[in-house]
Design a protein around this motif. Structure first.
Motif, PDB file in Angstrom:
ATOM      1  N   ARG A  46       0.877  -1.161   0.000  1.00 22.34           N
ATOM      2  CA  ARG A  46       0.000   0.000   0.000  1.00 22.34           C
ATOM      3  C   ARG A  46       0.912   1.208   0.000  1.00 22.34           C
ATOM      4  NH1 ARG A  46      -5.246   1.590   3.698  1.00 22.34           N
ATOM      5  NH2 ARG A  46      -5.294   3.719   3.008  1.00 22.34           N
ATOM      6  N   VAL A 105      -8.089  10.498   7.137  1.00 20.80           N
ATOM      7  CA  VAL A 105      -9.210   9.594   7.456  1.00 20.80           C
ATOM      8  C   VAL A 105      -8.965   8.225   6.822  1.00 20.80           C
ATOM      9  CG1 VAL A 105     -11.671   9.162   7.054  1.00 20.80           C
ATOM     10  CG2 VAL A 105     -10.896  11.450   7.681  1.00 20.80           C
ATOM     11  N   ASN A 123      -6.253   6.853   6.225  1.00 23.74           N
ATOM     12  CA  ASN A 123      -4.995   6.264   6.680  1.00 23.74           C
ATOM     13  C   ASN A 123      -3.858   6.338   5.670  1.00 23.74           C
ATOM     14  OD1 ASN A 123      -5.080   5.124   9.436  1.00 23.74           O
ATOM     15  ND2 ASN A 123      -6.907   4.150   8.625  1.00 23.74           N
ATOM     16  N   ARG A 156     -16.375  14.566   3.514  1.00 24.53           N
ATOM     17  CA  ARG A 156     -16.890  13.824   4.660  1.00 24.53           C
ATOM     18  C   ARG A 156     -17.077  14.780   5.833  1.00 24.53           C
ATOM     19  NH1 ARG A 156     -12.270  10.160   3.721  1.00 24.53           N
ATOM     20  NH2 ARG A 156     -12.990   8.158   2.947  1.00 24.53           N
ATOM     21  N   LYS A 196     -18.058  10.188 -20.189  1.00 27.22           N
ATOM     22  CA  LYS A 196     -18.603  11.347 -19.465  1.00 27.22           C
ATOM     23  C   LYS A 196     -17.718  11.631 -18.261  1.00 27.22           C
ATOM     24  CE  LYS A 196     -23.195  10.159 -21.006  1.00 27.22           C
ATOM     25  NZ  LYS A 196     -24.521   9.624 -20.670  1.00 27.22           N
ATOM     26  N   GLU A 220     -25.277   1.819 -21.138  1.00 25.65           N
ATOM     27  CA  GLU A 220     -24.724   2.826 -20.215  1.00 25.65           C
ATOM     28  C   GLU A 220     -24.003   2.195 -19.044  1.00 25.65           C
ATOM     29  OE1 GLU A 220     -25.495   6.306 -20.060  1.00 25.65           O
ATOM     30  OE2 GLU A 220     -27.298   6.558 -21.279  1.00 25.65           O
ATOM     31  N   GLY A 254     -21.871   6.203 -10.587  1.00 27.29           N
ATOM     32  CA  GLY A 254     -22.665   6.353  -9.370  1.00 27.29           C
ATOM     33  C   GLY A 254     -23.440   5.116  -9.001  1.00 27.29           C
ATOM     34  N   THR A 255     -23.718   4.251  -9.971  1.00 34.12           N
ATOM     35  CA  THR A 255     -24.475   3.051  -9.623  1.00 34.12           C
ATOM     36  C   THR A 255     -23.595   1.817  -9.496  1.00 34.12           C
ATOM     37  OG1 THR A 255     -24.959   2.699 -11.957  1.00 34.12           O
ATOM     38  CG2 THR A 255     -26.608   3.858 -10.685  1.00 34.12           C
ATOM     39  N   SER A 256     -22.512   1.768 -10.226  1.00 29.23           N
ATOM     40  CA  SER A 256     -21.659   0.574 -10.120  1.00 29.23           C
ATOM     41  C   SER A 256     -20.662   0.674  -8.969  1.00 29.23           C
ATOM     42  CB  SER A 256     -20.882   0.361 -11.422  1.00 29.23           C
ATOM     43  OG  SER A 256     -21.755  -0.031 -12.435  1.00 29.23           O
ATOM     44  N   ALA A 272     -20.635   2.544  -5.531  1.00 27.71           N
ATOM     45  CA  ALA A 272     -21.492   3.421  -4.745  1.00 27.71           C
ATOM     46  C   ALA A 272     -20.710   4.356  -3.823  1.00 27.71           C
ATOM     47  CB  ALA A 272     -22.458   2.580  -3.938  1.00 27.71           C
ATOM     48  N   GLY A 273     -19.517   3.972  -3.409  1.00 28.58           N
ATOM     49  CA  GLY A 273     -18.784   4.815  -2.473  1.00 28.58           C
ATOM     50  C   GLY A 273     -18.373   6.126  -3.126  1.00 28.58           C
TER      51      GLY A 273
END
Lengths: 509, 339
Positions: free
Chosen positions: A18, A49, A51, A86, A397, A425, A429-431, A433-434
């Protein structure tokens, strides 16, 4: 229990890396300004937040305004409260604030850099330094020179590092960009300089590379054989919105095309890099910029359009024209809209026009890249009810409604052959969600880690300015009034004429 | 777009009757409109019949991952009634006036199966799995009987999700071994929770002195709020494997080394060695502290997520995906023991 002494660290194996920055001291010049408050501090908070940012990072705000640490921290906390994606967690916010200090300084005063140096080379501060120039551009060379003069431009040992992030605008034309590069290089190596273009931090922009090079089906089609034209639109419904004095000196070409739009062009048109590494990616991008056919004065007249918005209605509200905006000269010839046709003279793109347009006070806010494919070679359905088929269109888009759309023809159910255009499409935003991270979060983290892939290199900046300066030069020679367009429309008629020369039409985003 | 929740429930339905009405439930609630699905996965959750459903956690999962969630609970297969009780909750986004179809964001189908429908639940569930997207089964119940058809399950779900924190070593072993033999991939929620402390431990062990204490401790003490469950058993097994302890899970030990398990409100592991002590605790953060016998100490920390729970754990697990390190751990630490 193992009997032998372990030489390697067995816990590292297979753990996956990481990316976490080394402990570092982050010095923000212009820390009292709008950019720092709206973008930088909320980004730092969100990195903490998630990390990415440890408590071993120290932040120093530097600006002219006379604050003490407490006042500055309160203002930063307020900015995070207002602008963070957030809702702030008090414990994490406190941790960030404990590591944040403020230094009042005149950017021109060498003594104050000396005292800054004494402070941040003290025992409480990590010896890796990241400087952020969030100041007016005129201060960039001054700050860089002073940092060099007090010995802060180079790391004190090979294990440590010093980097500097430079905000846009990077120059006002080719000459000033070359001069600024030269001034920075007097003090810093190119590897230390991170020229930020926040567009490259957007998830959807990074997804262009993933879409092209992580999927097997699109890249074979990504050539002049199959693509008819490419349209890149960056439309804003807002006007100059309080930035009149800056904007009237810049205009749409410098403000949007030189950086954001040419970055989009290079990502769409680049060849596959040999690796996803900073220089490999940037080598390919710069090749695209250098392959764009230069504009002669005649080309500027034929293949570029500039315009200013007039009064009109946006979302049902009347808005003033460009010349009536605050801080705009009544005889200004600065463009609030620009459209152009680019040709890329290389094997892949020869003959494929790239149409770019950007403007303020357009019908709606939309940034997208539309790739129009050639029609099917044989008109198989010519004798049917639907002889003319719409060409396939792939739309990336960028914002809002982030996603990808593919237009194709499908048979209308029934006994006859009738074809209707439909869309497939994908919506971010739908696939997923975060909430995605803000662009500045990604870019700050990359700079902290030392990954410059998403930052602009010297030769990229200069190649982009070379093209833009040739257009500016052509416009300076042009006489006559500047075209206008009504606010709330998609731009001037001249832009429609530009694209119709080749039989195309602007897409309605 | 505006979002609405569609709810539908029915009891004592026969299997065929449910399969007939199932495709119509959501379109009927949308006045005949057939929605587009945004699902990115099918998530089966197999739970014991008496386990209450935590709808709040499930809703949090669907907020993060547009999905078809199938909750499977079985009554005794000897029950006289063959069929099921069903509860559906579906989240639909309705476009304002764009002419687009509604978007089926997520659907959660809770089924309590009885009789033969319960006995043949895998065949039943197979028809409800969405094609072309990944399908995971989280086994949140007791291990099945020996005659369970793992081969059928592996044709329906590509990976089995376990939570080794909630399973005994024996249960974990049984499930992992059976699924592995059926060529199913195994994912572990506890493994996902343990990633930050594993990284802290790995980072600390870049220091050879810390590594030597962790490799050859004199004494290990484990504090746990519940002595039934060890903090992060899969991470403990990883340490045991990577450092060659060959200890397994506590209570365990070897001559000269005791692993002491005690009650403690704050879960922690402490490793004592000649050169110092290393202590990993979990409270608001994962904190790893190093107290050397000589010189100053060090600490590393990682803030725990804002909203811990199933949704967070599952999100972390899906981000990790199939982890080769976990597969090696399974082979070494669990499956290897049975050979």
């Amino acid at each position: 229990m193992m009997d032998t002494v372990l030489q390697e660290n067995p816990l590292k194996e297979g753990l996956g890396g990481r990316r976490r920055p080394d402990p570092f001291t982050f010095v923000i010049f212009g820390a009292a300004g709008d950019l720092a408050h709206r973008k930088l501090f909320p980004a730092l908070y969100n990195l903490m937040v998630d990390n990415w940012l440890g408590t071993d990072c120290r932040i120093i705000g530097v600006a002219r305004r006379p604050y003490d640490d407490g006042e500055f921290r309160r203002e930063v906390a307020q900015a995070i409260e207002e602008h963070s994606r957030r809702k702030p967690d008090p414990a994490i916010l406190n941790r960030l604030m404990e590591n944040t200090r403020y230094v009042t300084a005149d950017f021109n005063d060498q003594d104050q850099y000396q005292s800054l140096r004494e402070q941040i080379t003290g025992p409480d501060f990590p010896k890796n330094y990241l400087f952020y120039l969030a100041t007016p551009p005129a201060a960039y060379p001054v700050i860089a020179a002073h940092l060099g003069a007090v010995g802060l431009a180079h790391a004190e040992s090979p294990e440590h590092w010093v980097r500097i992030i430079v905000e846009k605008p990077f120059g006002h034309d080719l000459e000033s960009a070359v001069a600024l590069n030269h001034q920075l290089h007097q003090v810093f190596d190119e590897s230390q300089i991170y020229r930020i273009d926040h567009y490259l931090g957007k998830e959807t922009v990074q997804n262009i590379l993933v879409f092209r090079f992580a999927n097997g089906i699109f890249e074979p089609l990504w050539t002049r054989q199959y693509i008819d034209n490419v349209q890149i639109t960056v439309a804003e419904s807002l006007g100059v919105a309080g930035r009149g004095s800056y904007y009237d000196h810049a205009g749409a070409l410098r403000d949007m095309v030189q950086n954001h739009m040419l970055q989009l062009v290079s990502l769409i048109a680049m060849e596959p890099p040999v690796a996803f590494e900073a220089d490999a990616v940037r080598d390919e991008k710069v090749k695209v910029l250098r392959s764009i056919r230069p504009f002669s004065t005649r080309d500027v007249a034929d293949y570029t359009v500039r315009a200013q918005y007039e009064a009109g209605s946006i979302d049902g509200e009347m808005v003033p024209g460009y010349l009536d905006e605050p801080d705009i000269a009544s005889d200004s010839r600065t463009e609030s809209y620009v459209a152009m046709r680019l040709l890329i003279d290389n094997w892949r793109w020869a003959g494929v026009p790239f149409y770019l347009r950007t403007g303020k006070r357009l019908a709606k806010r939309a940034t997208e890249i539309a790739i129009q494919f050639k029609t099917a070679p044989h008109r198989f359905f010519q004798q049917t009810e639907t002889p003319e088929l719409s060409p396939n269109l792939l739309t990336l888009k960028i914002q809002p409604d982030e996603g990808i759309s593919l237009r194709f023809g499908a048979k209308v159910p029934g006994p006859e052959i009738r074809v209707r255009t439909v869309n497939m499409e994908f919506l971010y935003g739908t696939s997923f969600a975060g909430a995605p991270p803000e662009a500045y979060e990604r870019l700050l983290l990359d700079a902290m880690i030392g990954d410059s892939t998403l930052f602009t290199r010297k030769d990229e900046v200069e190649a982009a300015w070379t093209l833009v300066s040739s257009i500016l030069h052509g416009w300076q020679r042009a006489r006559g009034p500047i075209p206008t367009y009504e606010s709330g429309t998609w731009g001037p008629e001249e832009a429609d004429t530009l694209i119709q020369q080749n039989g195309f039409h602007w897409r309605r985003p | 777009m505006s979002r609405r929740t569609i709810r539908w429930q029915k009891q004592h339905l026969s299997g065929p009757a449910f399969m007939t009405v199932w495709p119509e439930i959501i379109p009927q609630a949308l006045d005949g409109a057939v929605p587009m699905s945004a699902a990115v996965m099918t998530l089966g959750i197999y739970a014991d019949a008496d386990t209450p459903l935590d709808w709040h956690s499930i809703e949090q999962v669907t907020e993060q991952h547009p999905a078809r969630i199938l909750i499977i609970q079985r009554r005794e297969s000897s029950a006289s009634f063959d069929g099921l009780d069903v509860e559906l909750r579906a989240e639909v986004e309705q476009p304002d006036d764009s002419g687009r179809p509604p978007l089926l964001f997520s659907e959660c189908l809770a089924m309590t199966l009885s009789g033969k429908t319960a006995a043949y639940w895998i065949d039943w569930v197979q028809a409800l799995i969405r094609s072309n997207i990944p399908a995971y089964l989280w086994w949140a119940g007791s291990p099945p009987d020996d005659d369970f058809r793992w081969d059928l399950l592996s044709q329906s779900f590509q990976a089995l999700i376990l939570d080794s924190r909630k399973l005994s070593l024996g249960e974990w072993h049984q499930l992992a071994e059976s699924a592995s033999h059926a060529h199913m991939s195994i994912m572990d929620l506890d493994w996902a929770r343990g990633l930050p402390p594993r990284r802290l431990l790995a980072e600390a062990c870049d220091d050879p002195t810390v590594l030597s204490v962790l490799s050859q401790p004199h004494h290990i003490s484990v504090a746990s709020p519940s002595t039934d469950h060890l903090m992060l058993p899969s991470t403990w097994l990883w340490l045991s494997w990577r450092l060659g302890w060959d200890l397994g899970l506590p209570p365990c030990g070897r001559p000269g080394l005791a692993v002491e398990v005690t009650f403690g409100a704050t879960p922690s592991w402490t490793f004592d060695g000649p050169d110092g002590s290393l202590r990993l605790t979990a409270s608001d953060s994962w904190v790893l502290g190093w107290s050397p016998s000589v010189g100053g100490g060090l600490s590393w920390s990682h803030t725990l997520p804002e909203n811990p729970g199933l949704s967070r754990d599952l999100t972390d697990l899906l981000e990790i995906g199939l982890d080769p390190l976990y597969e090696q751990l399974l082979r070494q630490a669990v499956l290897g023991r049975s050979q």
